[in-house]
Design a protein around this motif. Structure first.
Motif, PDB file in Angstrom:
ATOM      1  N   LYS A   1      65.671  25.296  67.705  1.00  0.00           N
ATOM      2  CA  LYS A   1      67.085  25.619  67.249  1.00  0.00           C
ATOM      3  C   LYS A   1      68.044  24.806  67.896  1.00  0.00           C
ATOM      4  O   LYS A   1      68.963  24.182  67.190  1.00  0.00           O
TER       5      LYS A   1
ATOM      6  N   TRP B   1      71.679  32.104  68.860  1.00  0.00           N
ATOM      7  CA  TRP B   1      72.204  30.571  68.592  1.00  0.00           C
ATOM      8  C   TRP B   1      73.650  30.549  67.776  1.00  0.00           C
ATOM      9  O   TRP B   1      74.148  29.340  67.637  1.00  0.00           O
TER      10      TRP B   1
ATOM     11  N   ARG C   1      70.084  21.597  65.855  1.00  0.00           N
ATOM     12  CA  ARG C   1      71.393  21.654  65.770  1.00  0.00           C
ATOM     13  C   ARG C   1      72.121  20.320  66.049  1.00  0.00           C
ATOM     14  O   ARG C   1      73.235  19.750  65.410  1.00  0.00           O
TER      15      ARG C   1
ATOM     16  N   ASP D   1      76.206  27.398  67.305  1.00  0.00           N
ATOM     17  CA  ASP D   1      76.033  26.986  66.005  1.00  0.00           C
ATOM     18  C   ASP D   1      77.661  27.045  65.520  1.00  0.00           C
ATOM     19  O   ASP D   1      78.211  25.727  65.042  1.00  0.00           O
TER      20      ASP D   1
ATOM     21  N   VAL E   1      74.163  28.255  59.088  1.00  0.00           N
ATOM     22  CA  VAL E   1      74.170  28.665  60.634  1.00  0.00           C
ATOM     23  C   VAL E   1      73.176  29.679  60.958  1.00  0.00           C
ATOM     24  O   VAL E   1      72.767  30.361  60.033  1.00  0.00           O
TER      25      VAL E   1
ATOM     26  N   LEU F   1      70.019  25.678  59.465  1.00  0.00           N
ATOM     27  CA  LEU F   1      69.762  25.802  60.644  1.00  0.00           C
ATOM     28  C   LEU F   1      68.795  27.108  60.977  1.00  0.00           C
ATOM     29  O   LEU F   1      68.625  27.520  62.055  1.00  0.00           O
TER      30      LEU F   1
END
Length: 284
Positions: A48, A79, A52, A83, A72, A39
């Motif tokens: 993003k 984020w 996810r 995450d 992550v 990610l």
């Protein structure tokens, strides 16, 4: 030449971009011991949140008999918290934390996961000079930590190291990470070289870190999985020798002898440790 056995562990971890559903599905169908869905670097800022959600759905739809991990976004990004919450809620999925600089990074991730009731395990990417300098503390930061992984490209850029991934240039870094990991009882995983070729140079780099003592390697292309798995798998001859070593030591102990012998070699605890590690690689 003896054939390979089939161990448990992370001989080969295949990394797939969290922005590409087709590549993720293909990775999850591969024979890699672990699949790492990314990610972070593989996803643009604008995608993003979408990535996810897709990664969480893909993991739920494609349960396999191999380990699944998700890299992550780093702590301090917009984020990271979402995450950790989303990936931490997935059953049996490990979390790869990028750019770990200090033990506090892992302690913070541990706390955030605990607050949400997650039992997810952690892996730490060592890809900054600060992270390398703090590697001993990082490896002992939390009981959630199960592996440390070298991130060559970010680390190389930060160090000003140019000229590709010539193994000998990284010996100090590799030994530094390996020693810290072994002292803390976590796995040491060689990071990926950004080449999709399964060529002589790639195999030589994998064999180099295998011989140093690393447990496995990240790869970025399915075509590299088979050779990496083979390189990090003990041969049947090595497994047989390890079993004979431990049997000989056990016989000596039962007989009250001071030390065992095998094929003219004295067997001490160092030899036993090496034998146990070989058997651990095959789940024996």
């Amino acid at each position: 030449m003896s054939g390979p056995m089939t161990p448990l562990g992370r001989r080969c971890a295949l990394v797939a971009p969290g922005s590409d559903e087709r590549k993720m599905a293909k990775a999850l169908e591969s024979t890699a011991d672990e699949v790492v869905l990314d990610l972070e670097d593989a996803v643009t800022p604008a995608r993003k949140e979408e990535a996810r959600a897709v990664v969480c759905r893909i993991v739920g739809e494609h349960r396999t008999d191999r380990t699944v991990a998700v890299r992550v976004n780093g702590l301090g990004t917009a984020w990271a918290l979402d995450d950790l919450r989303a990936v931490g809620a997935l059953d049996g999925v490990a979390i790869v934390l990028p750019k770990v600089d200090t033990a506090d990074d892992l302690i913070t991730a541990d706390r955030l996961l605990a607050e949400s009731g997650s039992t997810a395990r952690l892996q730490a990417l060592i890809e900054t000079p600060h992270g390398l300098r703090s590697i001993d503390e990082i490896c002992c930061a939390t009981d959630r930590l199960e592996a440390v992984v070298i991130g060559y490209d970010d680390l190389g850029a930060a160090l000003g190291r140019v000229g590709g991934h010539i193994p000998a240039r990284w010996l100090h870094v590799q030994d530094r990470v390996l020693i810290a990991a072994r002292a803390a009882g976590v796995q040491a995983i060689d990071g990926p070289h950004l080449s999709i070729a399964d060529d002589a140079g790639f195999r030589a780099a994998a064999q180099w870190t295998r011989d140093l003592g690393f447990d496995g390697k990240w790869v970025i292309h399915p075509g590299q999985v088979d050779s990496t798995t083979e390189i990090f798998t003990p041969t049947s001859d090595a497994v047989d020798h390890a079993r004979r070593v431990l049997d000989a030591i056990a016989e000596a102990e039962n007989a009250g002898a001071g030390a065992g012998q095998l094929d003219g070699q004295m067997l001490d605890e160092a030899v036993a440790v090496a034998a146990r590690r070989v058997l651990a690689q095959i789940g024996g």
